[in-house]
Write a protein that holds these residues in place. Structure first.
Motif, PDB file in Angstrom:
ATOM      1  N   ALA A 149       0.830  -1.217   0.000  1.00  0.00           N
ATOM      2  CA  ALA A 149       0.000   0.000   0.000  1.00  0.00           C
ATOM      3  C   ALA A 149       0.856   1.255   0.000  1.00  0.00           C
ATOM      4  N   THR A 150       1.914   1.251   0.806  1.00  0.00           N
ATOM      5  CA  THR A 150       2.767   2.439   0.886  1.00  0.00           C
ATOM      6  C   THR A 150       3.556   2.631  -0.397  1.00  0.00           C
ATOM      7  N   GLY A 151       4.089   1.546  -0.945  1.00  0.00           N
ATOM      8  CA  GLY A 151       4.876   1.661  -2.170  1.00  0.00           C
ATOM      9  C   GLY A 151       4.059   2.182  -3.335  1.00  0.00           C
ATOM     10  N   VAL A 152       2.860   1.638  -3.511  1.00  0.00           N
ATOM     11  CA  VAL A 152       1.994   2.097  -4.596  1.00  0.00           C
ATOM     12  C   VAL A 152       1.553   3.536  -4.343  1.00  0.00           C
ATOM     13  N   GLY A 153       1.180   3.844  -3.100  1.00  0.00           N
ATOM     14  CA  GLY A 153       0.718   5.191  -2.786  1.00  0.00           C
ATOM     15  C   GLY A 153       1.790   6.241  -3.008  1.00  0.00           C
ATOM     16  N   VAL A 154       3.011   5.970  -2.540  1.00  0.00           N
ATOM     17  CA  VAL A 154       4.111   6.915  -2.724  1.00  0.00           C
ATOM     18  C   VAL A 154       4.414   7.105  -4.203  1.00  0.00           C
ATOM     19  N   THR A 155       4.426   6.013  -4.957  1.00  0.00           N
ATOM     20  CA  THR A 155       4.742   6.105  -6.386  1.00  0.00           C
ATOM     21  C   THR A 155       3.685   6.902  -7.142  1.00  0.00           C
ATOM     22  N   LEU A 156       2.415   6.639  -6.869  1.00  0.00           N
ATOM     23  CA  LEU A 156       1.345   7.377  -7.540  1.00  0.00           C
ATOM     24  C   LEU A 156       1.384   8.858  -7.172  1.00  0.00           C
ATOM     25  N   MET A 157       1.728   9.147  -5.913  1.00  0.00           N
ATOM     26  CA  MET A 157       1.819  10.550  -5.500  1.00  0.00           C
ATOM     27  C   MET A 157       2.966  11.255  -6.223  1.00  0.00           C
ATOM     28  N   LEU A 158       4.105  10.579  -6.357  1.00  0.00           N
ATOM     29  CA  LEU A 158       5.236  11.172  -7.061  1.00  0.00           C
ATOM     30  C   LEU A 158       4.905  11.381  -8.541  1.00  0.00           C
ATOM     31  N   ILE A 159       4.189  10.433  -9.129  1.00  0.00           N
ATOM     32  CA  ILE A 159       3.780  10.573 -10.529  1.00  0.00           C
ATOM     33  C   ILE A 159       2.888  11.800 -10.700  1.00  0.00           C
ATOM     34  N   ALA A 160       1.982  12.004  -9.741  1.00  0.00           N
ATOM     35  CA  ALA A 160       1.039  13.124  -9.833  1.00  0.00           C
ATOM     36  C   ALA A 160       1.683  14.475  -9.537  1.00  0.00           C
ATOM     37  N   THR A 161       2.888  14.454  -8.982  1.00  0.00           N
ATOM     38  CA  THR A 161       3.583  15.701  -8.657  1.00  0.00           C
ATOM     39  C   THR A 161       4.435  16.153  -9.845  1.00  0.00           C
ATOM     40  N   PRO A 162       4.364  17.425 -10.226  1.00  0.00           N
ATOM     41  CA  PRO A 162       5.209  17.901 -11.322  1.00  0.00           C
ATOM     42  C   PRO A 162       6.672  17.568 -11.054  1.00  0.00           C
ATOM     43  N   PRO A 163       7.413  17.119 -12.062  1.00  0.00           N
ATOM     44  CA  PRO A 163       8.808  16.693 -11.857  1.00  0.00           C
ATOM     45  C   PRO A 163       9.654  17.705 -11.098  1.00  0.00           C
ATOM     46  N   ALA A 164       9.452  18.972 -11.361  1.00  0.00           N
ATOM     47  CA  ALA A 164      10.270  19.989 -10.699  1.00  0.00           C
ATOM     48  C   ALA A 164       9.984  20.069  -9.192  1.00  0.00           C
ATOM     49  N   ASP A 165       8.811  19.595  -8.778  1.00  0.00           N
ATOM     50  CA  ASP A 165       8.418  19.701  -7.368  1.00  0.00           C
ATOM     51  C   ASP A 165       8.561  18.380  -6.610  1.00  0.00           C
ATOM     52  N   ARG A 166       8.997  17.339  -7.277  1.00  0.00           N
ATOM     53  CA  ARG A 166       9.074  16.027  -6.643  1.00  0.00           C
ATOM     54  C   ARG A 166      10.207  15.956  -5.622  1.00  0.00           C
ATOM     55  N   ASP A 167       9.890  15.353  -4.487  1.00  0.00           N
ATOM     56  CA  ASP A 167      10.902  15.048  -3.486  1.00  0.00           C
ATOM     57  C   ASP A 167      11.219  13.556  -3.619  1.00  0.00           C
ATOM     58  N   LEU A 168      12.254  13.242  -4.388  1.00  0.00           N
ATOM     59  CA  LEU A 168      12.562  11.848  -4.669  1.00  0.00           C
ATOM     60  C   LEU A 168      13.065  11.101  -3.441  1.00  0.00           C
ATOM     61  N   ASP A 169      13.461  11.846  -2.409  1.00  0.00           N
ATOM     62  CA  ASP A 169      13.889  11.196  -1.163  1.00  0.00           C
ATOM     63  C   ASP A 169      12.707  10.649  -0.374  1.00  0.00           C
ATOM     64  N   LEU A 170      11.506  11.052  -0.763  1.00  0.00           N
ATOM     65  CA  LEU A 170      10.321  10.615  -0.032  1.00  0.00           C
ATOM     66  C   LEU A 170      10.188   9.096  -0.045  1.00  0.00           C
ATOM     67  N   ALA A 171      10.478   8.483  -1.184  1.00  0.00           N
ATOM     68  CA  ALA A 171      10.353   7.029  -1.283  1.00  0.00           C
ATOM     69  C   ALA A 171      11.309   6.331  -0.329  1.00  0.00           C
ATOM     70  N   THR A 172      12.530   6.846  -0.231  1.00  0.00           N
ATOM     71  CA  THR A 172      13.510   6.250   0.691  1.00  0.00           C
ATOM     72  C   THR A 172      13.103   6.480   2.136  1.00  0.00           C
ATOM     73  N   THR A 173      12.594   7.664   2.435  1.00  0.00           N
ATOM     74  CA  THR A 173      12.151   7.970   3.801  1.00  0.00           C
ATOM     75  C   THR A 173      11.006   7.050   4.217  1.00  0.00           C
ATOM     76  N   ALA A 174      10.039   6.847   3.310  1.00  0.00           N
ATOM     77  CA  ALA A 174       8.913   5.959   3.612  1.00  0.00           C
ATOM     78  C   ALA A 174       9.396   4.533   3.834  1.00  0.00           C
ATOM     79  N   LEU A 175      10.333   4.088   3.006  1.00  0.00           N
ATOM     80  CA  LEU A 175      10.876   2.738   3.153  1.00  0.00           C
ATOM     81  C   LEU A 175      11.584   2.580   4.497  1.00  0.00           C
ATOM     82  N   ASP A 176      12.388   3.570   4.878  1.00  0.00           N
ATOM     83  CA  ASP A 176      13.102   3.495   6.153  1.00  0.00           C
ATOM     84  C   ASP A 176      12.136   3.410   7.327  1.00  0.00           C
TER      85      ASP A 176
END
Length: 235
Positions: free
Chosen positions: A144-171
């Motif tokens: 649930a978290t992996g899919v949710g984080v990925t879909l949220m990043l997809i919906a965020t404009p590339p310039a505004d994406r925090d790519l560290d979010l996926a690693t933070t959620a995983l940790d």
């Protein structure tokens, strides 16, 4: 490339450029150089085409996710997590079709297969005695978290994406579900052993000849309660 694959390539290109609404039976037929009856014969209708397209995307997903497994299942979980997120960011339209539409018809297979792959890795963590919760609970949390984080990043404009979010959620998930971040003295040994034994029995064919069905169900209930730190019945 046969006719069916040519049509799927055309549909995938339209999906990537214009989203789901851009995929029409007429446009796909024209782009693939076939007549509409050919599409209907191969896919049935637009929903059938989208279903096949999700499966087509899943083959790409599998090809990217089939990374070599190591002796460390937690490390394997980390690597497959990042492969999953990177696939979504590299193929946003097909990812949204595969995972954003669940439980729709076209998303079913992708979701089931991805869940099974994830569960296999988490089962290995449990078998190593490093899982603090049940395999089912951990699988649902990571999926649930992996899919949710990925879909949220997809919906965020590339310039505004925090790519560290996926690693933070995983940790955060690893700290909550595994023992790797906890001192050994603070780990509840009985709960860990219960999780490991529950998973070992799940895959032990000889157990079917040792315990009756009712005994297996009772033992599984006891182990689940011990794993959750709740040895008393709520009944």
């Amino acid at each position: 490339m046969d006719t069916r694959e040519r049509m799927l390539h055309a549909a995938a290109d339209m999906l990537a450029r214009g989203g789901r609404d851009a995929v029409s039976t007429r446009a796909v037929s024209a782009a693939a150089g076939v007549t509409a009856p050919t599409l209907y014969r191969l896919f049935g209708d637009k929903e059938g085409l989208l279903h096949a397209l999700a499966n087509y995307g899943f083959q790409q997903y599998l090809a990217e996710k089939q990374t070599a497994m190591t002796d460390d299942p937690v490390a394997d979980l980390r690597s497959t997590w990042h492969v999953h997120v990177n696939f979504g960011l590299s193929h946003p339209a097909i990812y949204a079709l595969m995972f954003g539409s669940t439980p729709s018809r076209e998303g079913d297979r992708a979701g089931r297969e991805a869940l099974a792959m994830l569960r296999d890795i988490i089962s290995r963590i449990a078998a190593h005695g490093r899982l603090r919760v049940s395999v089912d609970e951990a699988t649902q949390l990571f999926y649930a978290t992996g899919v949710g984080v990925t879909l949220m990043l997809i919906a965020t404009p590339p310039a505004d994406r925090d790519l560290d979010l996926a690693t933070t959620a995983l940790d955060h998930l690893l700290r909550a579900t595994t023992t790797d971040a906890e001192p050994a003295a603070r780990v509840p040994g009985v709960a860990l052993r219960a999780v490991a034994l529950r998973e070992a029995l799940r895959h032990d064919d000889q157990n079917d000849n040792t315990l009756t069905t009712n005994e297996q169900a009772l033992l599984a209930d006891w182990l689940d309660r011990l794993a959750a730190g709740n040895p008393t019945s709520s009944a």
